[in-house]
Write an enzyme that holds these catalytic residues in place. Sequence first.
Site, PDB file in Angstrom:
ATOM      1  N   TYR A 197      67.435 -48.803   4.546  1.00  0.00           N
ATOM      2  CA  TYR A 197      66.029 -49.028   3.605  1.00  0.00           C
ATOM      3  C   TYR A 197      64.974 -48.283   4.203  1.00  0.00           C
ATOM      4  CZ  TYR A 197      62.133 -51.379   1.430  1.00  0.00           C
ATOM      5  OH  TYR A 197      61.212 -51.467   0.748  1.00  0.00           O
ATOM      6  N   GLY A 227      73.669 -49.462   5.532  1.00  0.00           N
ATOM      7  CA  GLY A 227      73.333 -48.242   4.772  1.00  0.00           C
ATOM      8  C   GLY A 227      73.978 -47.637   3.569  1.00  0.00           C
ATOM      9  N   TYR A 236      67.279 -63.198  16.283  1.00  0.00           N
ATOM     10  CA  TYR A 236      66.932 -61.840  16.148  1.00  0.00           C
ATOM     11  C   TYR A 236      65.368 -61.406  16.650  1.00  0.00           C
ATOM     12  CZ  TYR A 236      64.622 -58.103  12.891  1.00  0.00           C
ATOM     13  OH  TYR A 236      63.921 -57.305  12.315  1.00  0.00           O
TER      14      TYR A 236
END
Length: 331
Positions: free
Chosen positions: A11, A36, A141
């Site tokens: 993105y 992707g 994360y």
Amino acid sequence: MNILVTGGAGYIGSICVEELVKQGHSVSVIDNLQEGHREAVQPKAVFYEGSFGDKQLLSTIFKTHKIDAVIHFAAETTVEFSMTDPQLYFINNVVNGVNLLEVMKDNGCKRFIFSSTAATFGEPEHTPIDEKHTQKPINAYGESKLMFEKILDWYHSAYGFKFNAFRYFNAAGASERLGEDHRHESHLIPIVLKTALDVQNNRRTKGLKVFGQDYPTKDGTCVRDYIHVVDLAKAHILALENLEIHSNAKYNMGNGKGFSVLEVIEIAKKITGLDIPFEFAKKRAGDPAILVASSDKISSEAGWKPDYPSLETIIKTAWEWHSRHPNGYSV
Ligand code: UDP
């Protein structure tokens, strides 16, 4: 410049490649197409399908294209999954990242722009969050991205790497050609707009869930700072131009204004002209109540100014893209 973009089919990466190509740079893209889309890669960029952890493939790319700088987007990015499978986050976001730096070093390339995240801050101690705010991630994360920011500090001091790290707040919106299409969609704005498309087409919606309603915020739902993806992409290019002056800088990237989940839904209703049904659900693990950025540092050091600061415009561009691509890139 000859620039390698990892995750350039994703993105934010694909929109950055679009801007780089517009500005006349030669771009190579490496992307494993797990998240992707081949269709999102600029025709003028050279595309390599593969992992940025593949040192051999990377070496070939560096030698073939005489890469001057790397913009590193490729990563594991879903907060929720990072809580249940942190290993994947440490392997991809840290171990494979170090492999990439090693190949850069072996090839004498020391310019690096890194996609980091607001998740490196954890629960805000004050808002808006500036660069001096302490970094105490509350999910794996954020932890993996913070580790890599620290690794970059060491590569700067020991090997002379020049780098900028961008802590993204919530990227949203679309360019004319490129938009947000994750295989597993977890982000609020695309989910809200897909729900609106279902309503428009009289389809059963998957059900929009608002995670949590008793956060200490204006209406009990989480507050986030949404930044237009094209503004974000442009900041990477500014950073590359500024790297000689600010050679180990970290920047918070947002618009300095917070919107609750309910406010996002309200604005989306106004823009789409559709009723968007939702229900409250339990809180999502790892979600801080409020994340709002101060982007004063990038403004004063690099002269960055958003072209699309309003959430209405951000959602409008996203809606236009989703309306043209109701099934994402697979149409
Ligand atoms: N959110 C929600 N429902 C969804 C997706 C997200 O209520 O289906 C909330 C989420 O809890 C967070 C905000 O919307 O407070 C933005 O989430 P998103 O995943 O878009 O970005 P994040 O802030 O996690 O990077």
